[in-house]
Design a protein around this motif. Structure first.
Motif, PDB file in Angstrom:
ATOM      1  N   UNK A 160      -5.418  -2.589 -11.931  1.00 14.12           N
ATOM      2  CA  UNK A 160      -4.472  -3.578 -11.396  1.00 14.12           C
ATOM      3  C   UNK A 160      -3.041  -3.028 -11.484  1.00 14.12           C
ATOM      4  N   UNK A 161      -2.759  -2.350 -12.573  1.00  8.04           N
ATOM      5  CA  UNK A 161      -1.412  -1.784 -12.718  1.00  8.04           C
ATOM      6  C   UNK A 161      -1.199  -0.559 -11.836  1.00  8.04           C
ATOM      7  N   UNK A 162      -2.278   0.081 -11.435  1.00 15.18           N
ATOM      8  CA  UNK A 162      -2.159   1.158 -10.443  1.00 15.18           C
ATOM      9  C   UNK A 162      -1.636   0.568  -9.130  1.00 15.18           C
ATOM     10  N   UNK A 163      -2.180  -0.592  -8.751  1.00 17.12           N
ATOM     11  CA  UNK A 163      -1.689  -1.256  -7.523  1.00 17.12           C
ATOM     12  C   UNK A 163      -0.219  -1.627  -7.667  1.00 17.12           C
ATOM     13  N   UNK A 164       0.135  -2.197  -8.844  1.00 14.10           N
ATOM     14  CA  UNK A 164       1.536  -2.599  -9.041  1.00 14.10           C
ATOM     15  C   UNK A 164       2.462  -1.391  -8.952  1.00 14.10           C
ATOM     16  N   UNK A 165       2.090  -0.313  -9.657  1.00 13.09           N
ATOM     17  CA  UNK A 165       3.022   0.821  -9.698  1.00 13.09           C
ATOM     18  C   UNK A 165       3.080   1.566  -8.383  1.00 13.09           C
ATOM     19  N   UNK A 166       1.956   1.658  -7.688  1.00  8.74           N
ATOM     20  CA  UNK A 166       1.995   2.444  -6.442  1.00  8.74           C
ATOM     21  C   UNK A 166       2.649   1.696  -5.290  1.00  8.74           C
ATOM     22  N   UNK A 167       2.769   0.368  -5.428  1.00  4.46           N
ATOM     23  CA  UNK A 167       3.405  -0.399  -4.343  1.00  4.46           C
ATOM     24  C   UNK A 167       4.823   0.091  -4.089  1.00  4.46           C
ATOM     25  N   UNK A 168       5.532   0.430  -5.160  1.00  6.89           N
ATOM     26  CA  UNK A 168       6.919   0.886  -5.012  1.00  6.89           C
ATOM     27  C   UNK A 168       6.974   2.240  -4.306  1.00  6.89           C
ATOM     28  N   UNK A 169       6.005   3.066  -4.589  1.00  3.88           N
ATOM     29  CA  UNK A 169       5.947   4.408  -4.004  1.00  3.88           C
ATOM     30  C   UNK A 169       5.575   4.346  -2.519  1.00  3.88           C
ATOM     31  N   UNK A 170       4.619   3.459  -2.202  1.00  5.67           N
ATOM     32  CA  UNK A 170       4.059   3.452  -0.850  1.00  5.67           C
ATOM     33  C   UNK A 170       4.791   2.531   0.122  1.00  5.67           C
ATOM     34  N   UNK A 171       5.521   1.552  -0.426  1.00  6.26           N
ATOM     35  CA  UNK A 171       6.222   0.605   0.440  1.00  6.26           C
ATOM     36  C   UNK A 171       7.096   1.282   1.488  1.00  6.26           C
ATOM     37  N   UNK A 172       7.943   2.234   1.083  1.00  3.78           N
ATOM     38  CA  UNK A 172       8.807   2.886   2.073  1.00  3.78           C
ATOM     39  C   UNK A 172       8.034   3.636   3.150  1.00  3.78           C
ATOM     40  N   UNK A 173       6.742   3.944   2.866  1.00  2.00           N
ATOM     41  CA  UNK A 173       5.916   4.614   3.894  1.00  2.00           C
ATOM     42  C   UNK A 173       5.158   3.603   4.749  1.00  2.00           C
ATOM     43  N   UNK A 174       5.421   2.306   4.509  1.00  3.86           N
ATOM     44  CA  UNK A 174       4.761   1.269   5.316  1.00  3.86           C
ATOM     45  C   UNK A 174       3.319   1.032   4.910  1.00  3.86           C
ATOM     46  N   UNK A 175       2.976   1.437   3.685  1.00  2.00           N
ATOM     47  CA  UNK A 175       1.599   1.233   3.208  1.00  2.00           C
ATOM     48  C   UNK A 175       1.623   0.225   2.061  1.00  2.00           C
ATOM     49  N   UNK A 176       0.720  -0.747   2.126  1.00  2.64           N
ATOM     50  CA  UNK A 176       0.632  -1.776   1.091  1.00  2.64           C
ATOM     51  C   UNK A 176      -0.540  -1.492   0.161  1.00  2.64           C
TER      52      UNK A 176
END
Ligand code: NDP
Length: 248
Positions: A160-176
């Protein structure tokens, strides 16, 4: 036009339970779906049941082996070119208090549920188109401190925390990237743990909505998170538990 027309989704652990129900739901909405799991016979039986012809790809894969995950992505790339969604769902459960957990069981659970999830996300990224969506399968147990679930619950909290942490990384690439956390869902995994009808009834009694969950209940939430209907949601977790967590 169906919601997932022209979209390709990869589902690990897609040969049974929640993964299979999600494959059925997405195929019904027009998607092309690749399913992966260790057992080729289970995948082939799932393919027969789904009857989706060339809209379905089966790829025998052990997600705890990073090289196998790379081969999975290569197979998907050859088949489809792009990915629009990934459901990181493959998982195993071995329960018991910490004193009884063997090193082999620790490795099995952690290498499948955590390492496998990480490598699936990491190696899918180059295939994901802008607007792509990743959903990780967590668990309600990530939010509880039960004596019998230290390894499984710790791993699911990590997911679950992998999803939380990667959201910040992937957001600028348009990936949720989001997580679903099922409660008691009647699948082979659940029936392997709550074996007797008395144990299943004891689980049911804890659920405010008064019933155990069906794999389709989780599939609906996953379908929503993979679809553009959730296009402003990332780094979140949806509990699909009939009210179990708020009530216990
Ligand atoms: P199932 O046992 O039916 O599904 C698990 C799937 O994961 C199987 O298809 C299995 O296929 C696959 N799998 C296991 N290990 C691997 C591996 N190393 N590589 C690739 N695939 C693997 O149970 P569920 O549908 O219930 O489980 C799906 C997910 O839901 C799991 O992550 C589980 O932790 C989670 N969950 C389930 C709950 C429930 O009550 N049912 C509650 C909370 C979370 P194969 O054996 O062929 O590899």
């Amino acid at each position: 036009m169906a919601e997932f027309d022209g979209r390709t989704v990869l589902i690990t652990g897609g040969g049974s339970g929640i993964g299979l129900a999600t494959a059925r739901t997405l195929l019904g909405s027009g998607a092309r779906v690749a399913i992966a799991g260790r057992d080729p016979r289970r995948l082939s039986e799932a393919a027969d049941e789904l009857g989706a012809g060339d809209r379905l790809l089966t790829v025998p894969t052990d997600v705890s082996d990073p090289d196998a995950v790379t081969r999975l992505m290569n197979a998907v790339l050859t088949w489809s070119g792009l990915l629009h969604g990934v459901f990181v769902n493959a998982g195993v459960a071995v329960f018991g208090p910490a004193s009884s957990v063997s090193d082999d069981d620790y490795d099995l659970v952690t290498n499948t549920n955590v390492r496998g999830a990480f490598h699936t996300v990491q190696r899918a990224l180059p295939l994901l188109s802008e607007g792509g969506s990743i959903v990780l399968n967590g668990s309600w147990l990530a939010h509880r401190g039960l004596a019998a679930t230290p390894v499984y619950a710790a791993g699911k909290a990590a997911v679950i925390n992998l999803a939380r942490s990667m959201a910040a990384d992937l957001g600028p690439r348009g990936i949720r990237i989001n997580a679903v956390s099922p409660g008691y869902i009647v699948t082979d995994m659940f029936l392997g743990i709550a074996k007797s009808s008395e144990e299943q009834e004891a689980c049911r009694r804890q659920v405010p909505l008064g019933r155990l969950g069906a794999p389709e209940d989780v599939a609906q939430a996953v379908s929503f998170l993979l679809s553009p209907r959730s296009s402003y949601i990332t780094g979140q977790e949806i509990l699909v538990d009939g009210g179990l967590i708020p009530a216990t």
